[in-house]
Design an enzyme around this catalytic site. Structure first.
Site, PDB file in Angstrom:
ATOM      1  N   ASP A 123      45.276  53.116  51.803  1.00 27.94           N
ATOM      2  CA  ASP A 123      44.827  51.882  51.168  1.00 27.94           C
ATOM      3  C   ASP A 123      45.819  50.752  51.413  1.00 27.94           C
ATOM      4  O   ASP A 123      47.015  50.986  51.573  1.00 27.94           O
ATOM      5  CB  ASP A 123      44.691  52.073  49.645  1.00 27.94           C
ATOM      6  CG  ASP A 123      43.339  52.653  49.263  1.00 27.94           C
ATOM      7  OD1 ASP A 123      42.452  52.679  50.126  1.00 27.94           O
ATOM      8  OD2 ASP A 123      43.202  53.070  48.096  1.00 27.94           O
ATOM      9  N   ARG A 132      42.062  54.893  39.411  1.00 25.57           N
ATOM     10  CA  ARG A 132      41.823  55.524  40.717  1.00 25.57           C
ATOM     11  C   ARG A 132      43.073  56.178  41.305  1.00 25.57           C
ATOM     12  O   ARG A 132      42.978  56.983  42.221  1.00 25.57           O
ATOM     13  CB  ARG A 132      41.165  54.539  41.695  1.00 25.57           C
ATOM     14  CG  ARG A 132      42.041  53.390  42.109  1.00 25.57           C
ATOM     15  CD  ARG A 132      41.214  52.319  42.793  1.00 25.57           C
ATOM     16  NE  ARG A 132      40.610  52.753  44.051  1.00 25.57           N
ATOM     17  CZ  ARG A 132      41.281  52.930  45.186  1.00 25.57           C
ATOM     18  NH1 ARG A 132      42.590  52.732  45.225  1.00 25.57           N
ATOM     19  NH2 ARG A 132      40.666  53.304  46.279  1.00 25.57           N
ATOM     20  N   PRO A 189      48.450  35.050  31.771  1.00 29.12           N
ATOM     21  CA  PRO A 189      48.845  34.458  33.057  1.00 29.12           C
ATOM     22  C   PRO A 189      50.363  34.301  33.176  1.00 29.12           C
ATOM     23  O   PRO A 189      50.879  34.040  34.258  1.00 29.12           O
ATOM     24  CB  PRO A 189      48.148  33.090  33.052  1.00 29.12           C
ATOM     25  CG  PRO A 189      47.790  32.811  31.645  1.00 29.12           C
ATOM     26  CD  PRO A 189      47.665  34.128  30.951  1.00 29.12           C
ATOM     27  N   GLU A 193      43.448  29.682  23.551  1.00 27.73           N
ATOM     28  CA  GLU A 193      44.729  29.227  24.112  1.00 27.73           C
ATOM     29  C   GLU A 193      45.693  30.383  24.333  1.00 27.73           C
ATOM     30  O   GLU A 193      46.772  30.217  24.895  1.00 27.73           O
ATOM     31  CB  GLU A 193      45.390  28.209  23.182  1.00 27.73           C
ATOM     32  CG  GLU A 193      44.574  26.953  22.944  1.00 27.73           C
ATOM     33  CD  GLU A 193      44.222  26.233  24.245  1.00 27.73           C
ATOM     34  OE1 GLU A 193      45.112  26.078  25.102  1.00 27.73           O
ATOM     35  OE2 GLU A 193      43.061  25.835  24.388  1.00 27.73           O
TER      36      GLU A 193
END
Ligand code: SAH
Length: 237
Positions: A177, A162, A96, A124
């Protein structure tokens, strides 16, 4: 083979079928991509096959140990030294705290990477020495905390594969897209023409390609303005 992807995880079962559908499956069959899932546990050398341990300094939870991950990288790449990685080698730590994954990042990886290693953390997180020495890119899929990097590895793999040349069949294309031109995609409709009183926009039935094109551009702009104004305000350098 255009790209090789190795996923390092303590939960290889998580990926059992996830890459066996649609575009990713087809890209695998067409030998555009090869995807291997490696069990970090198989790179342990102790009898308990320990992949995590208590954090130095105390505190909650467990931390993923660095030795098995170093050993895995050494075996897969042949070196643990970032400077000696072959060109096109990307060792990604899902975290993150990383750079936020976007369509532009997916495009960069699809264009530049030949071999991708995705390291999935748990608990963690991962001993920082992995980040310091092995990792070329620390990537986050968004500002929220997952319980593990596996779901993030699936997101990266899907979005990147993709975009590899010939991965999308002729019936689909990435040019319209969302995010490709800092715009969201235009709305799509298919049969039936009328459903519960809701009609398909008349222009799409007109056969007038210029008009249809114009309508789609307008709608894409309108949607972006309404839902993702930030995309329009982005600096273009
Ligand atoms: N304590 C850490 C979070 C650990 S979550 C922190 O606050 O930064 C456990 C693992 O899940 C992480 O090591 C990472 O591999 C994965 N993960 C969690 N959230 C993620 C996100 N937004 N993007 C990518 N990976 C994520």
């Amino acid at each position: 083979m255009r790209m090789k992807i190795d996923v390092l995880t303590i939960f290889p079962e998580f990926f059992r079928e996830v890459f066996d559908f649609g575009i990713i499956r087809r890209a695998k069959l067409a030998k555009i991509v090869e995807i291997n899932v490696c069990d970090i546990r198989s790179f342990t050398t102790d009898k308990h096959e320990k992949t995590d341990d208590r954090p130095f300094g105390g505190g909650d939870g467990m931390v993923m140990k660095c030795e098995p991950i170093f050993r895995a990288i050494e075996e897969i790449i042949g070196t643990c030294e970032r400077e000696n990685y072959p060109s096109g080698m990307k060792v990604v730590l899902l975290s993150p705290q990383g750079k936020q994954f976007k369509q532009s990042v997916a495009r960069e990886f699809a264009d530049e990477a030949k071999h991708l290693i995705l390291i999935c953390g748990r608990y963690e997180g991962v001993d920082e020495r992995v980040n310091d020495v092995l990792v070329t890119d620390e990537i986050s899929i968004g500002d929220y905390v997952l319980s593990g990097g596996e779901a993030a590895a699936i997101v990266l793999t899907d979005a990147i594969v993709r975009l590899l040349p010939n991965a999308l069949g002729s019936e689909t294309s990435a040019v319209n897209d969302s995010f490709t031109e800092d715009l969201l995609d235009y709305p799509h409709y298919t049969q039936p023409r009328e459903f519960r009183g809701m009609e398909v926009p008349e222009v799409l039935l007109s056969g007038n390609h210029a008009e249809i094109e114009k309508w789609r551009k307008e709608k894409a702009f309108e949607k972006t303005l309404n839902f993702r104004k930030d995309l329009l305000e982005k600096e273009h350098s």
